[in-house]
Write a protein that holds these residues in place. Structure first.
Motif, PDB file in Angstrom:
ATOM      1  N   LYS A  84       0.737  -1.109  -0.107  1.00 47.23           N
ATOM      2  CA  LYS A  84       0.149  -0.256  -0.078  1.00 47.23           C
ATOM      3  C   LYS A  84       1.003   1.090   0.055  1.00 47.23           C
ATOM      4  O   LYS A  84       0.569   2.168  -0.669  1.00 47.23           O
ATOM      5  N   ARG A  85       2.201   1.326   0.665  1.00 47.35           N
ATOM      6  CA  ARG A  85       2.814   2.273   0.871  1.00 47.35           C
ATOM      7  C   ARG A  85       3.557   2.543  -0.701  1.00 47.35           C
ATOM      8  O   ARG A  85       3.681   3.747  -0.891  1.00 47.35           O
ATOM      9  N   LEU A  86       3.939   1.707  -0.987  1.00 51.90           N
ATOM     10  CA  LEU A  86       4.757   1.699  -2.562  1.00 51.90           C
ATOM     11  C   LEU A  86       3.653   2.186  -3.474  1.00 51.90           C
ATOM     12  O   LEU A  86       3.912   3.028  -4.268  1.00 51.90           O
ATOM     13  N   PHE A  87       2.317   1.665  -3.399  1.00 53.78           N
ATOM     14  CA  PHE A  87       1.466   2.307  -4.343  1.00 53.78           C
ATOM     15  C   PHE A  87       1.132   3.907  -3.993  1.00 53.78           C
ATOM     16  O   PHE A  87       1.160   4.435  -5.042  1.00 53.78           O
ATOM     17  N   ASP A  88       1.067   4.322  -2.758  1.00 58.72           N
ATOM     18  CA  ASP A  88       0.887   5.687  -2.418  1.00 58.72           C
ATOM     19  C   ASP A  88       1.860   6.402  -2.885  1.00 58.72           C
ATOM     20  O   ASP A  88       1.705   7.448  -3.431  1.00 58.72           O
ATOM     21  N   ILE A  89       3.132   5.980  -2.822  1.00 60.79           N
ATOM     22  CA  ILE A  89       4.413   6.717  -3.446  1.00 60.79           C
ATOM     23  C   ILE A  89       4.234   6.767  -4.802  1.00 60.79           C
ATOM     24  O   ILE A  89       4.501   8.040  -5.238  1.00 60.79           O
ATOM     25  N   ALA A  90       4.028   5.865  -5.647  1.00 56.10           N
ATOM     26  CA  ALA A  90       4.210   6.034  -6.939  1.00 56.10           C
ATOM     27  C   ALA A  90       2.805   6.660  -7.349  1.00 56.10           C
ATOM     28  O   ALA A  90       3.125   7.491  -8.355  1.00 56.10           O
ATOM     29  N   PHE A  91       1.712   6.412  -7.165  1.00 53.38           N
ATOM     30  CA  PHE A  91       0.502   7.231  -7.424  1.00 53.38           C
ATOM     31  C   PHE A  91       0.522   8.816  -7.088  1.00 53.38           C
ATOM     32  O   PHE A  91       0.332   9.544  -7.949  1.00 53.38           O
ATOM     33  N   SER A  92       0.949   8.957  -5.851  1.00 51.58           N
ATOM     34  CA  SER A  92       1.143  10.639  -5.542  1.00 51.58           C
ATOM     35  C   SER A  92       2.268  11.190  -6.381  1.00 51.58           C
ATOM     36  O   SER A  92       2.223  12.112  -6.765  1.00 51.58           O
ATOM     37  N   MET A  93       3.389  10.478  -6.798  1.00 50.48           N
ATOM     38  CA  MET A  93       4.265  11.048  -7.409  1.00 50.48           C
ATOM     39  C   MET A  93       4.086  11.309  -8.676  1.00 50.48           C
ATOM     40  O   MET A  93       4.142  12.432  -9.561  1.00 50.48           O
ATOM     41  N   ILE A  94       3.466  10.262  -9.354  1.00 53.37           N
ATOM     42  CA  ILE A  94       3.000  10.380 -10.921  1.00 53.37           C
ATOM     43  C   ILE A  94       2.000  11.541 -10.946  1.00 53.37           C
ATOM     44  O   ILE A  94       2.072  12.365 -11.797  1.00 53.37           O
ATOM     45  N   GLY A  95       0.958  11.559  -9.960  1.00 52.84           N
ATOM     46  CA  GLY A  95      -0.287  12.379  -9.718  1.00 52.84           C
ATOM     47  C   GLY A  95       0.502  13.843  -9.791  1.00 52.84           C
ATOM     48  O   GLY A  95      -0.071  14.791 -10.309  1.00 52.84           O
ATOM     49  N   LEU A  96       1.422  14.347  -8.925  1.00 51.75           N
ATOM     50  CA  LEU A  96       1.923  15.504  -8.767  1.00 51.75           C
ATOM     51  C   LEU A  96       2.642  16.000 -10.163  1.00 51.75           C
ATOM     52  O   LEU A  96       2.723  17.220 -10.504  1.00 51.75           O
ATOM     53  N   ILE A  97       3.608  15.068 -10.653  1.00 50.70           N
ATOM     54  CA  ILE A  97       4.271  15.343 -11.865  1.00 50.70           C
ATOM     55  C   ILE A  97       3.077  15.766 -12.911  1.00 50.70           C
ATOM     56  O   ILE A  97       3.137  16.684 -13.634  1.00 50.70           O
ATOM     57  N   LEU A  98       2.143  15.013 -13.289  1.00 48.68           N
ATOM     58  CA  LEU A  98       1.032  15.201 -14.307  1.00 48.68           C
ATOM     59  C   LEU A  98       0.307  16.504 -14.025  1.00 48.68           C
ATOM     60  O   LEU A  98      -0.023  17.066 -14.878  1.00 48.68           O
ATOM     61  N   LEU A  99       0.033  16.598 -12.632  1.00 55.03           N
ATOM     62  CA  LEU A  99      -0.836  17.716 -12.458  1.00 55.03           C
ATOM     63  C   LEU A  99       0.018  19.114 -12.118  1.00 55.03           C
ATOM     64  O   LEU A  99      -0.868  20.083 -11.772  1.00 55.03           O
ATOM     65  N   LEU A 100       0.985  19.149 -12.208  1.00 54.01           N
ATOM     66  CA  LEU A 100       2.009  20.258 -11.851  1.00 54.01           C
ATOM     67  C   LEU A 100       1.388  21.506 -13.015  1.00 54.01           C
ATOM     68  O   LEU A 100       1.268  22.761 -12.275  1.00 54.01           O
ATOM     69  N   PRO A 101       1.306  21.310 -14.100  1.00 53.11           N
ATOM     70  CA  PRO A 101       0.625  22.345 -14.833  1.00 53.11           C
ATOM     71  C   PRO A 101      -0.720  23.120 -14.595  1.00 53.11           C
ATOM     72  O   PRO A 101      -0.934  24.206 -14.180  1.00 53.11           O
ATOM     73  N   LEU A 102      -1.563  21.994 -13.906  1.00 55.89           N
ATOM     74  CA  LEU A 102      -2.921  22.551 -13.284  1.00 55.89           C
ATOM     75  C   LEU A 102      -2.623  23.303 -12.026  1.00 55.89           C
ATOM     76  O   LEU A 102      -3.116  24.249 -11.743  1.00 55.89           O
ATOM     77  N   PHE A 103      -1.696  22.809 -11.168  1.00 60.21           N
ATOM     78  CA  PHE A 103      -1.311  23.465  -9.893  1.00 60.21           C
ATOM     79  C   PHE A 103      -0.828  24.860 -10.075  1.00 60.21           C
ATOM     80  O   PHE A 103      -1.389  25.587  -9.616  1.00 60.21           O
TER      81      PHE A 103
END
Length: 278
Positions: A84-103
């Motif tokens: 679960k922790r590995l999934f959280d790290i991967a999901f959050s990192m990918i999400g933050l990178i992809l959402l950076l322009p929106l942010f």
């Protein structure tokens, strides 16, 4: 390092030694092992059900628990936790990178809309009652916490124009991916609450806060329009503490009972569907 052996007579004994050495338990032929460095992080996992542990230990006629320095294979609980922790790290990192322009766009619009910081930070209660700062895009006036309740209902005048859009689309919640990456939260888990309301339901939160709080769960989906629900009460705080929060706690406990990879995937998909459908 020498091996240690001690008879465990209470749950407190287990808790005292959990940070010192590797833990090995054998119950009715089933072996469980918790390496010490993982025990340090998994205190809550060992505390998932103290009664269960007491029953398990008492079922051993000679409950000997040994420790040694050599890491051992992980148990099912440990595998789930680390997965679960590995999934959280991967999901959050990918999400933050992809959402950076929106942010970046949202940050500019927030600054143009009203005075104040881009992010709203608030103390929430995390796993094992450890407080942490939760991040959101600011959707209210800068001094909102000083001029009202910790909850919002209907047409709360503290909500900014941009804030209404952010709340409706749930974009204001996206910065919590930072909390997930930091380890304060998980993608899926009971929603983190402010200390005031946790103290009001302390006994219930003893079980709820066995796990990390999350961005989404059953309660998030059911109370997708919480502000709309609370506007029906003459006193929103009474409505929240007497009706809404008790129901949320029921749903939090349901998640803890059902928690697992497939449950998490189901809740993530349901959440995305609710947002798109809205």
């Amino acid at each position: 390092m020498s091996n240690y052996k001690k008879k465990i007579e209470s749950y407190e004994d287990l808790e005292v030694y959990q940070k010192l050495c590797d833990l090995h338990i054998e119950v009715n032929g089933l072996k469980f092992t918790f390496p010490k460095f993982e025990l340090y992080e998994l205190g809550s996992q060992l505390r998932l059900d103290t009664n269960k542990y007491d029953r398990m230990l008492k079922s051993l006629e000679k409950s000997l628990i040994s420790w040694k320095s050599t890491p051992q294979p992980a148990t099912h609980d440990l595998t789930h936790f680390m997965g679960k922790r590995l999934f959280d790290i991967a999901f959050s990192m990918i999400g933050l990178i992809l959402l950076l322009p929106l942010f970046m766009v949202v940050a500019i619009l927030i600054k143009l809309d009203s005075k104040g910081p881009v992010f709203f930070k608030q103390k929430r209660m995390g796993r094992n009652f450890n407080p942490f700062l939760l991040y959101k895009f600011r959707s209210m006036v800068a001094d909102a916490p000083k001029n009202g309740l910790a909850i919002t209902a209907g047409s709360d005048p503290r909500i900014t124009k941009m804030g209404r859009f952010l709340r409706k689309t749930k974009i204001d919640e996206l910065p919590q991916l930072i909390n997930v990456l930091k380890g304060n939260m998980s993608i899926v888990g009971p929603r983190p609450e402010v200390e005031k309301y946790v103290d009001m339901f302390r006994d219930d939160y003893q079980s709820v806060l066995r796990v990390k709080p999350g961005i989404t769960d059953y309660a998030t989906i059911e109370f997708r329009d919480e502000e709309g629900v609370l506007k029906n009460y003459s006193d929103p705080e009474i409505g929240y503490t007497k009706e809404v929060l008790p129901r949320k706690i029921e749903l939090y406990k349901r998640y803890i009972k059902d928690k697992g990879f497939f449950t998490d995937m189901k809740l993530i998909c349901l959440t995305l569907w609710k947002i798109v459908k809205k």
